[in-house]
Design a protein around this motif. Structure first.
Motif, PDB file in Angstrom:
ATOM      1  N   ARG A   1       0.834  -1.220  -0.167  1.00  0.00           N
ATOM      2  CA  ARG A   1       0.062  -0.246  -0.067  1.00  0.00           C
ATOM      3  C   ARG A   1       0.639   1.113   0.012  1.00  0.00           C
ATOM      4  O   ARG A   1       0.840   2.347  -0.830  1.00  0.00           O
ATOM      5  CB  ARG A   1      -0.826   0.076   1.159  1.00  0.00           C
ATOM      6  CG  ARG A   1      -1.868   1.185   1.195  1.00  0.00           C
ATOM      7  CD  ARG A   1      -2.625   1.036   2.556  1.00  0.00           C
ATOM      8  NE  ARG A   1      -3.409   0.139   2.924  1.00  0.00           N
ATOM      9  CZ  ARG A   1      -3.410  -0.629   4.144  1.00  0.00           C
ATOM     10  NH1 ARG A   1      -2.877  -0.181   4.880  1.00  0.00           N
ATOM     11  NH2 ARG A   1      -4.058  -1.821   3.997  1.00  0.00           N
TER      12      ARG A   1
ATOM     13  N   ASP B   1      -9.565   7.885  -2.184  1.00  0.00           N
ATOM     14  CA  ASP B   1      -9.277   6.727  -1.544  1.00  0.00           C
ATOM     15  C   ASP B   1     -10.194   5.628  -1.721  1.00  0.00           C
ATOM     16  O   ASP B   1      -9.796   4.266  -1.395  1.00  0.00           O
ATOM     17  CB  ASP B   1      -9.608   7.274   0.290  1.00  0.00           C
ATOM     18  CG  ASP B   1      -8.499   8.278   0.801  1.00  0.00           C
ATOM     19  OD1 ASP B   1      -7.393   8.195   0.169  1.00  0.00           O
ATOM     20  OD2 ASP B   1      -8.961   8.818   1.552  1.00  0.00           O
ATOM     21  N   ARG B   2     -11.307   5.758  -1.996  1.00  0.00           N
ATOM     22  CA  ARG B   2     -12.142   4.443  -2.229  1.00  0.00           C
ATOM     23  C   ARG B   2     -11.566   3.851  -3.621  1.00  0.00           C
ATOM     24  O   ARG B   2     -11.550   2.430  -3.813  1.00  0.00           O
ATOM     25  CB  ARG B   2     -13.524   5.052  -2.835  1.00  0.00           C
ATOM     26  CG  ARG B   2     -14.436   5.295  -1.418  1.00  0.00           C
ATOM     27  CD  ARG B   2     -15.930   5.713  -1.850  1.00  0.00           C
ATOM     28  NE  ARG B   2     -16.103   6.670  -2.732  1.00  0.00           N
ATOM     29  CZ  ARG B   2     -16.390   7.864  -2.752  1.00  0.00           C
ATOM     30  NH1 ARG B   2     -16.159   8.339  -1.291  1.00  0.00           N
ATOM     31  NH2 ARG B   2     -16.573   8.958  -3.464  1.00  0.00           N
TER      32      ARG B   2
ATOM     33  N   ALA C   1      -8.630   1.928  -2.421  1.00  0.00           N
ATOM     34  CA  ALA C   1      -9.445   0.596  -1.700  1.00  0.00           C
ATOM     35  C   ALA C   1      -9.767  -0.323  -2.738  1.00  0.00           C
ATOM     36  O   ALA C   1      -9.596  -1.767  -2.510  1.00  0.00           O
ATOM     37  CB  ALA C   1     -10.548   0.897  -0.774  1.00  0.00           C
TER      38      ALA C   1
ATOM     39  N   GLU D   1      -6.750  -2.131  -3.897  1.00  0.00           N
ATOM     40  CA  GLU D   1      -6.124  -2.951  -2.770  1.00  0.00           C
ATOM     41  C   GLU D   1      -6.733  -4.344  -2.719  1.00  0.00           C
ATOM     42  O   GLU D   1      -6.250  -5.222  -2.467  1.00  0.00           O
ATOM     43  CB  GLU D   1      -6.073  -2.333  -1.615  1.00  0.00           C
ATOM     44  CG  GLU D   1      -5.341  -2.846  -0.353  1.00  0.00           C
ATOM     45  CD  GLU D   1      -4.913  -2.295   0.829  1.00  0.00           C
ATOM     46  OE1 GLU D   1      -4.953  -2.906   1.898  1.00  0.00           O
ATOM     47  OE2 GLU D   1      -4.799  -0.982   0.733  1.00  0.00           O
TER      48      GLU D   1
END
Length: 107
Positions: A2, A90-91, A94, A97
């Motif tokens: 990350r 950020d979404r 995510a 990830e």
């Protein structure tokens, strides 16, 4: 993983308009293109991080460093075209990830 992807994204974002030429250089890998060597180095380094994360079960075996390199460039490009909504970014991070992590990885 990350942290590496976020650092790579920030690196690409530091140079306005650079993500698109980087994506082109990575796709074509023409020896005469001055961006090809830095792209190759970043892809190779990302691949090293991916392999290390795979050895300890954090990243799915099918994921390649090139895949995550393109994801970081894509996020930098997205920011460069005016998507400055940090919650949306950020979404997106995510989602990336979730795509590269092993299903049973607790992190």
């Amino acid at each position: 993983m990350r942290q590496w992807l976020r650092a790579t994204e920030e690196y690409f974002s530091a140079f306005g308009g650079l993500p698109e030429p980087l994506m082109t250089a990575a796709r074509t890998q023409k020896p005469g293109n001055p961006l090809t060597l830095p792209c190759d180095d970043l892809i190779a380094t990302t691949e090293e991080y991916v392999r290390a994360a795979q050895r300890v079960g954090h990243v799915r075996p099918s994921v390649k460093g090139y895949d995550l390199y393109l994801a970081a460039v894509w996020l930098a490009w997205t920011k460069g075209v005016g998507a400055h909504d940090e919650e949306a970014l950020d979404r997106l991070r995510a989602l990336i990830e979730v795509g590269y992590r092993e299903q049973n990885d607790p992190e």
